[in-house]
Motif scaffolding. Structure first.
Motif, PDB file in Angstrom:
ATOM      1  N   ASP A 360      33.365  42.211  41.595  1.00  0.00           N
ATOM      2  CA  ASP A 360      34.324  43.077  42.278  1.00  0.00           C
ATOM      3  C   ASP A 360      34.815  44.143  41.302  1.00  0.00           C
ATOM      4  O   ASP A 360      35.701  43.879  40.483  1.00  0.00           O
ATOM      5  N   PRO A 361      34.259  45.353  41.360  1.00  0.00           N
ATOM      6  CA  PRO A 361      34.658  46.408  40.417  1.00  0.00           C
ATOM      7  C   PRO A 361      36.072  46.931  40.611  1.00  0.00           C
ATOM      8  O   PRO A 361      36.525  47.778  39.845  1.00  0.00           O
ATOM      9  N   ASP A 362      36.808  46.403  41.585  1.00  0.00           N
ATOM     10  CA  ASP A 362      38.198  46.811  41.795  1.00  0.00           C
ATOM     11  C   ASP A 362      39.203  45.866  41.136  1.00  0.00           C
ATOM     12  O   ASP A 362      40.411  46.046  41.305  1.00  0.00           O
ATOM     13  N   LYS A 363      38.739  44.885  40.381  1.00  0.00           N
ATOM     14  CA  LYS A 363      39.644  43.914  39.765  1.00  0.00           C
ATOM     15  C   LYS A 363      40.352  44.547  38.569  1.00  0.00           C
ATOM     16  O   LYS A 363      39.852  44.572  37.445  1.00  0.00           O
ATOM     17  N   VAL A 364      41.544  45.066  38.808  1.00  0.00           N
ATOM     18  CA  VAL A 364      42.307  45.790  37.789  1.00  0.00           C
ATOM     19  C   VAL A 364      42.537  44.939  36.550  1.00  0.00           C
ATOM     20  O   VAL A 364      42.380  45.389  35.413  1.00  0.00           O
ATOM     21  N   ASN A 365      42.945  43.687  36.746  1.00  0.00           N
ATOM     22  CA  ASN A 365      43.265  42.834  35.598  1.00  0.00           C
ATOM     23  C   ASN A 365      42.063  42.611  34.694  1.00  0.00           C
ATOM     24  O   ASN A 365      42.216  42.422  33.479  1.00  0.00           O
ATOM     25  N   ALA A 366      40.854  42.639  35.238  1.00  0.00           N
ATOM     26  CA  ALA A 366      39.660  42.460  34.410  1.00  0.00           C
ATOM     27  C   ALA A 366      39.479  43.640  33.456  1.00  0.00           C
ATOM     28  O   ALA A 366      39.139  43.457  32.279  1.00  0.00           O
ATOM     29  N   TYR A 367      39.706  44.860  33.937  1.00  0.00           N
ATOM     30  CA  TYR A 367      39.655  46.026  33.039  1.00  0.00           C
ATOM     31  C   TYR A 367      40.699  45.888  31.925  1.00  0.00           C
ATOM     32  O   TYR A 367      40.424  46.156  30.754  1.00  0.00           O
ATOM     33  N   VAL A 368      41.893  45.470  32.311  1.00  0.00           N
ATOM     34  CA  VAL A 368      42.986  45.372  31.346  1.00  0.00           C
ATOM     35  C   VAL A 368      42.673  44.334  30.276  1.00  0.00           C
ATOM     36  O   VAL A 368      42.814  44.602  29.072  1.00  0.00           O
ATOM     37  N   GLN A 369      42.245  43.146  30.684  1.00  0.00           N
ATOM     38  CA  GLN A 369      41.985  42.081  29.700  1.00  0.00           C
ATOM     39  C   GLN A 369      40.799  42.419  28.807  1.00  0.00           C
ATOM     40  O   GLN A 369      40.814  42.127  27.604  1.00  0.00           O
ATOM     41  N   LYS A 370      39.798  43.068  29.362  1.00  0.00           N
ATOM     42  CA  LYS A 370      38.674  43.497  28.530  1.00  0.00           C
ATOM     43  C   LYS A 370      39.142  44.527  27.510  1.00  0.00           C
ATOM     44  O   LYS A 370      38.769  44.474  26.331  1.00  0.00           O
ATOM     45  N   GLY A 371      39.983  45.455  27.953  1.00  0.00           N
ATOM     46  CA  GLY A 371      40.516  46.452  27.039  1.00  0.00           C
ATOM     47  C   GLY A 371      41.350  45.824  25.937  1.00  0.00           C
ATOM     48  O   GLY A 371      41.231  46.183  24.757  1.00  0.00           O
ATOM     49  N   TYR A 372      42.209  44.876  26.297  1.00  0.00           N
ATOM     50  CA  TYR A 372      43.013  44.184  25.287  1.00  0.00           C
ATOM     51  C   TYR A 372      42.119  43.540  24.223  1.00  0.00           C
ATOM     52  O   TYR A 372      42.370  43.647  23.015  1.00  0.00           O
ATOM     53  N   LYS A 389      36.598  53.780  20.363  1.00  0.00           N
ATOM     54  CA  LYS A 389      36.021  54.506  21.489  1.00  0.00           C
ATOM     55  C   LYS A 389      35.527  53.523  22.547  1.00  0.00           C
ATOM     56  O   LYS A 389      35.727  53.716  23.752  1.00  0.00           O
ATOM     57  N   ARG A 390      34.896  52.442  22.079  1.00  0.00           N
ATOM     58  CA  ARG A 390      34.424  51.410  22.998  1.00  0.00           C
ATOM     59  C   ARG A 390      35.613  50.710  23.664  1.00  0.00           C
ATOM     60  O   ARG A 390      35.583  50.384  24.850  1.00  0.00           O
ATOM     61  N   ALA A 391      36.682  50.493  22.890  1.00  0.00           N
ATOM     62  CA  ALA A 391      37.854  49.803  23.437  1.00  0.00           C
ATOM     63  C   ALA A 391      38.547  50.632  24.512  1.00  0.00           C
ATOM     64  O   ALA A 391      39.160  50.081  25.438  1.00  0.00           O
ATOM     65  N   ARG A 392      38.465  51.945  24.381  1.00  0.00           N
ATOM     66  CA  ARG A 392      39.092  52.806  25.397  1.00  0.00           C
ATOM     67  C   ARG A 392      38.339  52.783  26.719  1.00  0.00           C
ATOM     68  O   ARG A 392      38.915  53.093  27.771  1.00  0.00           O
ATOM     69  N   ALA A 393      37.064  52.433  26.680  1.00  0.00           N
ATOM     70  CA  ALA A 393      36.219  52.565  27.869  1.00  0.00           C
ATOM     71  C   ALA A 393      36.756  51.821  29.096  1.00  0.00           C
ATOM     72  O   ALA A 393      36.795  52.392  30.199  1.00  0.00           O
ATOM     73  N   PRO A 394      37.192  50.553  28.987  1.00  0.00           N
ATOM     74  CA  PRO A 394      37.724  49.889  30.187  1.00  0.00           C
ATOM     75  C   PRO A 394      38.966  50.584  30.738  1.00  0.00           C
ATOM     76  O   PRO A 394      39.159  50.628  31.960  1.00  0.00           O
ATOM     77  N   PHE A 395      39.792  51.123  29.848  1.00  0.00           N
ATOM     78  CA  PHE A 395      40.993  51.818  30.311  1.00  0.00           C
ATOM     79  C   PHE A 395      40.639  53.158  30.961  1.00  0.00           C
ATOM     80  O   PHE A 395      41.286  53.577  31.921  1.00  0.00           O
ATOM     81  N   VAL A 396      39.601  53.814  30.456  1.00  0.00           N
ATOM     82  CA  VAL A 396      39.136  55.047  31.096  1.00  0.00           C
ATOM     83  C   VAL A 396      38.622  54.734  32.500  1.00  0.00           C
ATOM     84  O   VAL A 396      38.931  55.447  33.469  1.00  0.00           O
ATOM     85  N   ALA A 397      37.857  53.641  32.610  1.00  0.00           N
ATOM     86  CA  ALA A 397      37.343  53.246  33.929  1.00  0.00           C
ATOM     87  C   ALA A 397      38.490  52.901  34.876  1.00  0.00           C
ATOM     88  O   ALA A 397      38.461  53.249  36.063  1.00  0.00           O
ATOM     89  N   LEU A 398      39.523  52.226  34.341  1.00  0.00           N
ATOM     90  CA  LEU A 398      40.685  51.899  35.157  1.00  0.00           C
ATOM     91  C   LEU A 398      41.419  53.164  35.593  1.00  0.00           C
ATOM     92  O   LEU A 398      41.870  53.276  36.737  1.00  0.00           O
ATOM     93  N   ASN A 399      41.529  54.128  34.694  1.00  0.00           N
ATOM     94  CA  ASN A 399      42.185  55.387  35.022  1.00  0.00           C
ATOM     95  C   ASN A 399      41.476  56.106  36.166  1.00  0.00           C
ATOM     96  O   ASN A 399      42.118  56.732  37.023  1.00  0.00           O
ATOM     97  N   HIS A 400      40.155  56.018  36.214  1.00  0.00           N
ATOM     98  CA  HIS A 400      39.406  56.653  37.292  1.00  0.00           C
ATOM     99  C   HIS A 400      39.678  55.976  38.635  1.00  0.00           C
ATOM    100  O   HIS A 400      39.634  56.627  39.689  1.00  0.00           O
ATOM    101  N   ARG A 401      39.990  54.681  38.589  1.00  0.00           N
ATOM    102  CA  ARG A 401      40.235  53.943  39.828  1.00  0.00           C
ATOM    103  C   ARG A 401      41.696  54.023  40.265  1.00  0.00           C
ATOM    104  O   ARG A 401      41.999  53.967  41.445  1.00  0.00           O
ATOM    105  N   GLU A 402      42.602  54.092  39.272  1.00  0.00           N
ATOM    106  CA  GLU A 402      44.035  54.155  39.572  1.00  0.00           C
ATOM    107  C   GLU A 402      44.659  55.155  38.605  1.00  0.00           C
ATOM    108  O   GLU A 402      45.089  54.805  37.516  1.00  0.00           O
ATOM    109  N   ASN A 403      44.697  56.382  39.030  1.00  0.00           N
ATOM    110  CA  ASN A 403      45.058  57.486  38.136  1.00  0.00           C
ATOM    111  C   ASN A 403      46.452  57.357  37.547  1.00  0.00           C
ATOM    112  O   ASN A 403      46.706  57.826  36.439  1.00  0.00           O
ATOM    113  N   ASP A 404      47.368  56.727  38.249  1.00  0.00           N
ATOM    114  CA  ASP A 404      48.742  56.608  37.784  1.00  0.00           C
ATOM    115  C   ASP A 404      49.060  55.247  37.181  1.00  0.00           C
ATOM    116  O   ASP A 404      50.226  54.850  37.106  1.00  0.00           O
TER     117      ASP A 404
END
Length: 519
Positions: A360-372, A389-404
């Motif tokens: 499920d690519p919409d799982k917000v918490n998964a992006y967050v925990q991977k980024g952490y 740069k690699r660590a920022r990637a999950p947060f960039v992907a999250l930003n694209h899904r939830e801009n705010d």
């Protein structure tokens, strides 16, 4: 062994009904509620909270749009007050519910609430009180004196919910009657001049909250005092001291004291009846949790509250066992990723997060925990630039899904600071935007203030610091903010020399917990 027993007890306490375990999620504009209860009761509870928000917005003239999905307050309903106290920790014999403000993850934990009509139960009052603080700091960047902050929260927390969908705000705070009549008295002069209150001894059992409610209520409804509270706030905004502003706006405190005594003796006082037509709320969406997600709820709630190292090691064992039973459930794997991260298992956390996102690519918490996890690994990397740069990637992907969502903005900034680099203007602008999205996160405000001080932007730093400095529950963090404000007042050109010493007195480094995962 002790931790294992505690975690096991929590699992039982959190579970409202082991036989049923039919958890529901109620999602609305400002809240997400998780409870093992009937759909009717969960929906009614959610609608009541939304009407409460609408009533506050109406009375305070707030026109703020709904927050981004992840910046809503998540309410976890647990079995009873004993479960609440276990989760709260510390000396918490009288805790009936609590709230944790956190960018992208604010939460409240309450016992099962009777969402019926009429006066709310005390656990509901606690939730309404804490949400009032959340609302007030989110809609007003000006610092509030402690008496007004607590008095306003009590004013709103006494709201009752009527059968026809209306709410009555500003009712008598019946839950404060005992302290007003029997606890150590607090005089108006003590409220209006904090230096006088600080001189008092044995303040733990006094009538501060009750008297603050009484003064706030009186100034709101008493016709002869009309406009005085607005005048008081204007004087504070102009830079007057609390004592001087009160004397100019309210006059003789002894006269006001006598008026309050008479007001308290009245058999009835005014309140505001807000009809359903005045309270516009959105829809409430109810979702029944999957079997795996329901099984993971005790782990999830404990993780979200925060764990120490020993508890994390015990909790991850439970999370792995549940994930082994439900390997195809993205919500379960997302919670597993959080438990793995808390336990210090970064590679396992990343693997669980990736597995969740594959389902499920919409799982917000998964992006967050991977980024952490990637950020923690980056701190020890041989090639920091590539690792961050690699660590920022999950947060960039999250930003694209939830801009705010505020966390991508926070971690973009941190990716420079943690390398010892000066953040570029875009990163600082992102941090400012994160504070706009999550003004209730005081650690985040401190981070922004330190960044602005080092850039020589002292006026903006003051704006960020004031709500922290005057937060009534700010503790060491508030003390550090006040020290920083004093330094800026005495030395406007200060750019943060010796700032680490000031921040260390708050119990942490300059990152303070801003958007950081709870532990």
């Amino acid at each position: 062994m002790r931790s294992s027993i505690i975690v096991g007890m929590l699992a039982l306490l959190l579970w409202p009904g082991l036989a049923r375990a039919e958890w529901l999620e109620a999602s609305s504009d400002h809240f997400v509620i998780y409870a093992d209860d009937s759909e009717r009761d969960v929906r009614r509870f959610s609608e009541q909270l939304e009407r409460y928000h609408a009533g506050m917005a109406l009375l305070l003239g707030s026109e703020a749009p709904p927050p981004s999905p992840s910046n809503r307050v998540t309410v976890y309903v647990v079995r009873n007050e004993n479960a609440v106290r276990k989760l709260h920790g510390g000396d918490s014999r009288f805790v009936a519910g609590f709230y944790v403000p956190r960018a992208g993850g604010s939460l409240a934990i309450v016992p099962q609430v009777n969402s019926g009509t009429g006066r709310p139960e005390f656990s509901m009052v606690v939730l309404l009180h804490e949400y009032a603080h959340h609302f007030l700091i989110s809609s007003n960047t000006m610092e509030m004196p402690r008496w007004l902050s607590e008095g306003s929260a009590e004013f709103f927390a006494s709201t009752s919910f009527e059968r026809d969908g209306s709410i009555i705000m500003g009712r008598a705070a019946a839950h404060r009657a005992g302290e007003l009549y029997y606890a150590n008295d607090v005089r108006v002069a003590d409220l209006l001049d904090p230096t006088e209150y600080e001189k008092r001894s044995r303040r733990s059992q006094d009538a501060f909250y009750g008297k603050s409610w009484l003064l706030c209520h009186y100034l709101t409804f008493e016709e002869t005092r009309k406009g005085q509270l607005t005048r008081y706030l204007a004087l504070l905004r102009r830079g007057e001291s609390q004592r001087d502003a009160a004397l100019e706006a309210f006059g003789d405190p002894d006269k006001l004291e006598k008026e309050l005594d008479r007001y308290l003796a009245k058999p009835r006082i005014m309140a505001l009846n807000l009809k359903p037509s005045m309270l516009s709320i959105g829809s409430v969406r109810i979702r029944r949790l999957s079997e795996g997600e329901a099984a993971m709820m005790p782990v999830r709630i404990r993780s979200k509250r925060g764990v120490n190292e020993e508890e994390a090691g015990e909790l991850v064992v439970q999370a792995r066992e549940i994930a082994a039973r439900f390997p195809g459930d993205a919500a379960v794997l997302s919670s597993l990723a959080e438990a793995e991260y808390d336990a210090g298992d970064d590679k396992e956390a990343i693997a669980a997060a990736d597995a969740a996102l594959a389902l499920d690519p919409d799982k917000v918490n998964a992006y967050v925990q991977k980024g952490y996890a990637l950020f923690r690994l980056a701190a020890e990397a041989d090639d920091p630039a590539t690792a961050y740069k690699r660590a920022r990637a999950p947060f960039v992907a999250l930003n694209h899904r939830e801009n705010d969502h505020p966390l991508p903005l926070i971690y973009y900034y941190r990716s420079f600071v943690e390398q010892g680099k000066s953040p570029p203007p875009l990163a600082v602008s992102g941090l400012i935007r994160a504070v706009e999205l999550a003004p209730f996160d005081l650690g985040l405000r401190m981070n922004l203030a330190t960044a602005l001080i080092r850039l020589g932007r002292s006026d903006e730093a003051r704006i960020a610091l004031r709500p922290v400095a005057f937060n009534p529950h700010g503790g060491a963090l508030a003390k550090s903010a006040r020290t920083m404000l004093t330094r800026l007042d005495n030395e406007p050109a200060w750019k943060g020399e010796n700032l680490e010493t000031i921040l260390a007195s708050a119990g942490g480094d300059e990152e303070q917990e801003s958007g950081a995962p709870p532990r």
